[in-house]
Design a protein around this motif. Structure first.
Motif, PDB file in Angstrom:
ATOM      1  N   GLY A  95      12.523 -52.348 -27.823  1.00 25.12           N
ATOM      2  CA  GLY A  95      12.213 -53.713 -28.231  1.00 25.12           C
ATOM      3  C   GLY A  95      11.037 -54.296 -27.466  1.00 25.12           C
ATOM      4  N   ARG A  96      10.955 -53.997 -26.185  1.00 24.94           N
ATOM      5  CA  ARG A  96       9.838 -54.503 -25.373  1.00 24.94           C
ATOM      6  C   ARG A  96       8.515 -53.876 -25.784  1.00 24.94           C
ATOM      7  NH1 ARG A  96      13.452 -53.738 -19.973  1.00 24.94           N
ATOM      8  NH2 ARG A  96      14.757 -55.620 -20.239  1.00 24.94           N
ATOM      9  N   GLN A  97       8.591 -52.707 -26.417  1.00 21.49           N
ATOM     10  CA  GLN A  97       7.388 -52.073 -26.954  1.00 21.49           C
ATOM     11  C   GLN A  97       7.055 -52.589 -28.351  1.00 21.49           C
ATOM     12  OE1 GLN A  97       5.228 -49.612 -25.624  1.00 21.49           O
ATOM     13  NE2 GLN A  97       6.216 -50.181 -23.706  1.00 21.49           N
ATOM     14  N   GLY A  98       7.890 -53.488 -28.882  1.00 23.16           N
ATOM     15  CA  GLY A  98       7.648 -54.052 -30.201  1.00 23.16           C
ATOM     16  C   GLY A  98       8.161 -53.214 -31.348  1.00 23.16           C
ATOM     17  N   VAL A  99       8.884 -52.127 -31.046  1.00 21.23           N
ATOM     18  CA  VAL A  99       9.303 -51.188 -32.086  1.00 21.23           C
ATOM     19  C   VAL A  99      10.348 -51.785 -33.016  1.00 21.23           C
ATOM     20  CG1 VAL A  99      10.375 -48.934 -32.490  1.00 21.23           C
ATOM     21  CG2 VAL A  99       8.792 -49.238 -30.598  1.00 21.23           C
ATOM     22  N   THR A 100      11.241 -52.624 -32.493  1.00 24.01           N
ATOM     23  CA  THR A 100      12.350 -53.135 -33.299  1.00 24.01           C
ATOM     24  C   THR A 100      11.971 -54.326 -34.174  1.00 24.01           C
ATOM     25  OG1 THR A 100      13.058 -54.451 -31.385  1.00 24.01           O
ATOM     26  CG2 THR A 100      14.118 -52.309 -31.707  1.00 24.01           C
ATOM     27  N   GLY A 101      10.715 -54.751 -34.110  1.00 25.53           N
ATOM     28  CA  GLY A 101      10.312 -55.886 -34.940  1.00 25.53           C
ATOM     29  C   GLY A 101       8.892 -55.768 -35.459  1.00 25.53           C
ATOM     30  N   THR A 102       8.421 -54.549 -35.718  1.00 25.27           N
ATOM     31  CA  THR A 102       7.007 -54.331 -36.039  1.00 25.27           C
ATOM     32  C   THR A 102       6.492 -55.200 -37.182  1.00 25.27           C
ATOM     33  OG1 THR A 102       7.681 -52.448 -37.409  1.00 25.27           O
ATOM     34  CG2 THR A 102       6.887 -51.972 -35.184  1.00 25.27           C
ATOM     35  N   CYS A 103       7.231 -55.264 -38.288  1.00 21.07           N
ATOM     36  CA  CYS A 103       6.707 -55.991 -39.450  1.00 21.07           C
ATOM     37  C   CYS A 103       7.383 -57.341 -39.664  1.00 21.07           C
ATOM     38  CB  CYS A 103       6.786 -55.125 -40.713  1.00 21.07           C
ATOM     39  SG  CYS A 103       8.305 -54.208 -40.897  1.00 21.07           S
ATOM     40  N   VAL A 104       8.091 -57.827 -38.649  1.00 21.75           N
ATOM     41  CA  VAL A 104       8.607 -59.193 -38.680  1.00 21.75           C
ATOM     42  C   VAL A 104       7.460 -60.133 -38.315  1.00 21.75           C
ATOM     43  CG1 VAL A 104      10.198 -60.803 -37.567  1.00 21.75           C
ATOM     44  CG2 VAL A 104      10.952 -58.470 -38.104  1.00 21.75           C
ATOM     45  N   PRO A 105       7.266 -61.233 -39.037  1.00 25.43           N
ATOM     46  CA  PRO A 105       6.165 -62.158 -38.723  1.00 25.43           C
ATOM     47  C   PRO A 105       6.209 -62.609 -37.264  1.00 25.43           C
ATOM     48  CG  PRO A 105       7.135 -62.714 -40.838  1.00 25.43           C
ATOM     49  CD  PRO A 105       8.014 -61.664 -40.235  1.00 25.43           C
ATOM     50  N   ALA A 114      27.178 -45.816 -25.334  1.00 25.45           N
ATOM     51  CA  ALA A 114      26.774 -47.109 -25.895  1.00 25.45           C
ATOM     52  C   ALA A 114      25.906 -47.910 -24.936  1.00 25.45           C
ATOM     53  CB  ALA A 114      28.014 -47.912 -26.286  1.00 25.45           C
ATOM     54  N   ALA A 115      26.235 -47.881 -23.651  1.00 28.25           N
ATOM     55  CA  ALA A 115      25.442 -48.642 -22.676  1.00 28.25           C
ATOM     56  C   ALA A 115      24.036 -48.079 -22.573  1.00 28.25           C
ATOM     57  CB  ALA A 115      26.136 -48.626 -21.318  1.00 28.25           C
ATOM     58  N   ASP A 116      23.919 -46.756 -22.549  1.00 23.31           N
ATOM     59  CA  ASP A 116      22.601 -46.144 -22.475  1.00 23.31           C
ATOM     60  C   ASP A 116      21.819 -46.379 -23.765  1.00 23.31           C
ATOM     61  OD1 ASP A 116      20.745 -44.131 -21.024  1.00 23.31           O
ATOM     62  OD2 ASP A 116      20.922 -43.314 -23.052  1.00 23.31           O
ATOM     63  N   PHE A 117      22.511 -46.364 -24.891  1.00 26.66           N
ATOM     64  CA  PHE A 117      21.864 -46.643 -26.167  1.00 26.66           C
ATOM     65  C   PHE A 117      21.232 -48.033 -26.143  1.00 26.66           C
ATOM     66  CE2 PHE A 117      21.818 -48.311 -30.485  1.00 26.66           C
ATOM     67  CZ  PHE A 117      21.314 -47.260 -31.236  1.00 26.66           C
ATOM     68  N   ARG A 118      21.983 -49.014 -25.672  1.00 25.99           N
ATOM     69  CA  ARG A 118      21.447 -50.383 -25.633  1.00 25.99           C
ATOM     70  C   ARG A 118      20.317 -50.499 -24.617  1.00 25.99           C
ATOM     71  NH1 ARG A 118      22.865 -55.242 -27.823  1.00 25.99           N
ATOM     72  NH2 ARG A 118      24.682 -54.321 -28.822  1.00 25.99           N
ATOM     73  N   ARG A 119      20.403 -49.743 -23.526  1.00 31.24           N
ATOM     74  CA  ARG A 119      19.307 -49.755 -22.552  1.00 31.24           C
ATOM     75  C   ARG A 119      18.018 -49.260 -23.200  1.00 31.24           C
ATOM     76  NH1 ARG A 119      16.585 -46.113 -19.844  1.00 31.24           N
ATOM     77  NH2 ARG A 119      17.898 -44.404 -20.634  1.00 31.24           N
ATOM     78  N   ARG A 120      18.111 -48.147 -23.918  1.00 25.51           N
ATOM     79  CA  ARG A 120      16.929 -47.615 -24.589  1.00 25.51           C
ATOM     80  C   ARG A 120      16.464 -48.542 -25.698  1.00 25.51           C
ATOM     81  NH1 ARG A 120      18.293 -42.454 -27.015  1.00 25.51           N
ATOM     82  NH2 ARG A 120      20.489 -42.947 -26.722  1.00 25.51           N
ATOM     83  N   TRP A 121      17.414 -49.185 -26.358  1.00 23.41           N
ATOM     84  CA  TRP A 121      17.072 -50.129 -27.433  1.00 23.41           C
ATOM     85  C   TRP A 121      16.234 -51.286 -26.888  1.00 23.41           C
ATOM     86  CZ3 TRP A 121      18.645 -49.449 -32.568  1.00 23.41           C
ATOM     87  CH2 TRP A 121      18.352 -50.504 -33.446  1.00 23.41           C
ATOM     88  N   LEU A 122      16.629 -51.821 -25.746  1.00 19.83           N
ATOM     89  CA  LEU A 122      15.864 -52.901 -25.128  1.00 19.83           C
ATOM     90  C   LEU A 122      14.472 -52.437 -24.742  1.00 19.83           C
ATOM     91  CD1 LEU A 122      18.595 -54.610 -22.919  1.00 19.83           C
ATOM     92  CD2 LEU A 122      17.268 -55.715 -24.740  1.00 19.83           C
ATOM     93  N   LEU A 123      14.362 -51.205 -24.242  1.00 22.91           N
ATOM     94  CA  LEU A 123      13.046 -50.666 -23.916  1.00 22.91           C
ATOM     95  C   LEU A 123      12.172 -50.574 -25.159  1.00 22.91           C
ATOM     96  CD1 LEU A 123      13.976 -47.764 -21.448  1.00 22.91           C
ATOM     97  CD2 LEU A 123      12.867 -49.936 -20.881  1.00 22.91           C
TER      98      LEU A 123
END
Length: 392
Positions: free
Chosen positions: A47-57, A36-45
Motif C-alpha cells: 500500500g505504501r508503494q501505491g500498489v493497492t490503489g493505483t487507479c483510484v482517483p 495472516a499477520a505477515d500477510f497484512r504486514r506485506r499488504w501495508l508495504l
C-alpha cells in the motif's frame, strides 16, 4: 501512451515498473505457510508503494493512474513477487472491489471507504459466488429484504478472495427475486457486522498465498446508505468489476510468466546432456519459441483490453478474449517449464509452483468455457430461439 502503437511505455512508467519489481523481489517474499499477520504486514508495504490503489482517483487516496499504466504495474508486481497468490489478492481487492466503488459509489461512499482501502490500511473482498451460483453468477440465493432504513441480508458466499483478512465486503444479494438482471443489489458490509461470519481458510492446490473462505450472512443488517449504486443495479456493478478484473488482474500472471520464461531460457542454456546444452536441441528450442509466442500474444491482447477500459468502452469481448489468452498461455507455459526441467520440474520449485498457481486462472473471473459462450453470443452465434413448426 498506447502499447498498440509503440509497444513500449514512457520513461516514467518504465521506471515505476522497475522500481516495483525490485521492491516486490526484496520485500514481498512469502512465508512457507500462510500467516495472516505477515500477510497484512506485506499488504501495508504494498500500500505504501501505491500498489493497492493505483487507479483510484488521487482525491480519494489513490494514484489516479489510467488502466494501461495500472496494468503495467500489476505486471511488474507479478514479475517481482514470487507469491502469485499475494499479487492475485491485491488485484482482486483493487479491481473487483475498489473500482466498483469508484464507478458507482456516491461521493460520501468514496470518501468513507476508498482512502483506507487504497492506502493498504484496509482490505476488501468481493462476495458473489455461491454454492449454487458459480458460472450462473446471478442466480443467487442470498437475499436482501428491506427493513426500515436498511436491508437484512441472509445467505452464504463461497470462494471469497481475501475473506479471512477482509475489513469490508462487497456483497451481491437479491432484492427482487422476480427482477432477473435488475433484481440484484450490491452492498458494502463491514467486517464485524453482527451476523457476518467467515469460515476457515481453504487449503488450495494453487494461489496458496491468497486467503479464501466462505462467508455466512445470518440476518445481517446493512443501512441503506451502504447500497452501492441503485437498488437493482447489482448486475451492472458486477459486470463492470469483471471488465476490470478480466483485464488488469491477469497482468499479474503476465509478470509471473515472464519471470518463469526467463528462468527457463537460462536453465536450458546451462543444463547439458550428451555433452551439449539442451537448449541446442530442436525439440527444446522450439518449445521455448512456443512459450514466447504464447506469452507475447497474450500480453498484446491484455493491453489492448486495458486501452479499451481507458477509452470508456463497455465491450465485454476484449476482456474475455484477454482472460482466455492469458490463462490458457499461463497453464501451457507452466506445463512446458515443468517438462523442460525434467525431474526437477516435479519437485518443489519455481515451475511446479507457477503451474499450480496458473491452474485456477481458467476458472475464476468466469470459467473459460463461459468466456467462450459470451464471446460467441456477442458474435451472433448464440443459441437461436426455438421456432414452432407451422401447423398443417
Amino acid at each position: 501512451m498506447n502499447p498498440l502503437i509503440s509497444f513500449t511505455f514512457d520513461r516514467d512508467t518504465e521506471e515505476m515498473c522497475a522500481t516495483l519489481t525490485d521492491f516486490a523481489e526484496q520485500r514481498l517474499g512469502a512465508p512457507e505457510r500462510f500467516d495472516a499477520a505477515d500477510f497484512r504486514r506485506r499488504w501495508l508495504l504494498a500500500g505504501r508503494q501505491g500498489v493497492t490503489g493505483t487507479c483510484v482517483p488521487d482525491e480519494f487516496g489513490g494514484s489516479g493512474l489510467d488502466a494501461v499504466t495500472a496494468t503495467a504495474l500489476m505486471e511488474a508486481l507479478g514479475r517481482g513477487c514470487r507469491d502469485t497468490g499475494f499479487a492475485f489478492s491485491v488485484a482482486a481487492h483493487l479491481y473487483a472491489c475498489l473500482m466498483p466503488v469508484v464507478e458507482f459509489g456516491t461521493t460520501e461512499q468514496k470518501k468513507r471507504w476508498l482512502p483506507a482501502l487504497a492506502s493498504g490500511e484496509r482490505i476488501a473482498a468481493h462476495g458473489i459466488t455461491e454454492p449454487e451460483a458459480g458460472s450462473d453468477a446471478l442466480s443467487l440465493r442470498t437475499r436482501a429484504v428491506r427493513d426500515g432504513d436498511g436491508y437484512v441480508l441472509t445467505g452464504a458466499k463461497c470462494f471469497t478472495t481475501n475473506a479471512p483478512v477482509a475489513d469490508v465486503f462487497l456483497v451481491q444479494a437479491v432484492t427482487d427475486p422476480a427482477g432477473g438482471y435488475f433484481g440484484v443489489t450490491s452492498f458494502l458490509v463491514e467486517a464485524g457486522t453482527p451476523g457476518l461470519t467467515v469460515g476457515r481458510p481453504y487449503d488450495k492446490v494453487g494461489l496458496r498465498g491468497s486467503p479464501m473462505a466462505d462467508v455466512h450472512l445470518d440476518g445481517v443488517f446493512v443501512p441503506a446508505d451502504q447500497v452501492l449504486g441503485a437498488e437493482g443495479g447489482g448486475a451492472a456493478v458486477f459486470t463492470s468489476s469483471m471488465r476490470w478484473e478480466r483485464t488488469c488482474l491477469f497482468a499479474a500472471y503476465l509478470g509471473a510468466m515472464k519471470r518463469l520464461l526467463d528462468s527457463t531460457v537460462a536453465y536450458v542454456k546451462e543444463r547439458e546432456q550428451f555433452g551439449t546444452p539442451i537448449g541446442s536441441f530442436q525439440a527444446v528450442s522450439h518449445r521455448i519459441v512456443d512459450m514466447t509466442l504464447r506469452y507475447e500474444s497474450a500480453r498484446l491482447m491484455l493491453f489492448r483490453a486495458a486501452v479499451g477500459l481507458d477509452e470508456g468502452s463497455h465491450d465485454e469481448v476484449g476482456p474475455a478474449l484477454a482472460k482466455l489468452a492469458v490463462s490458457e498461455a499461463a497453464v501451457q507455459l507452466g506445463l512446458d517449464a515443468v517438462q523442460l526441467r525434467g525431474g526437477l520440474g516435479i519437485v518443489d520449485g519455481e515451475a511446479e509452483t507457477f503451474l499450480r498457481d496458473a491452474l485456477p486462472s481458467r476458472i475464476f473471473s468466469g470459467t473459460n468455457e463461459i468466456q467462450k459462450n459470451n464471446i460467441a453470443r456477442a458474435m451472433g452465434l448464440g443459441r437461436a430461439p426455438h421456432r414452432r413448426r407451422a401447423s398443417r
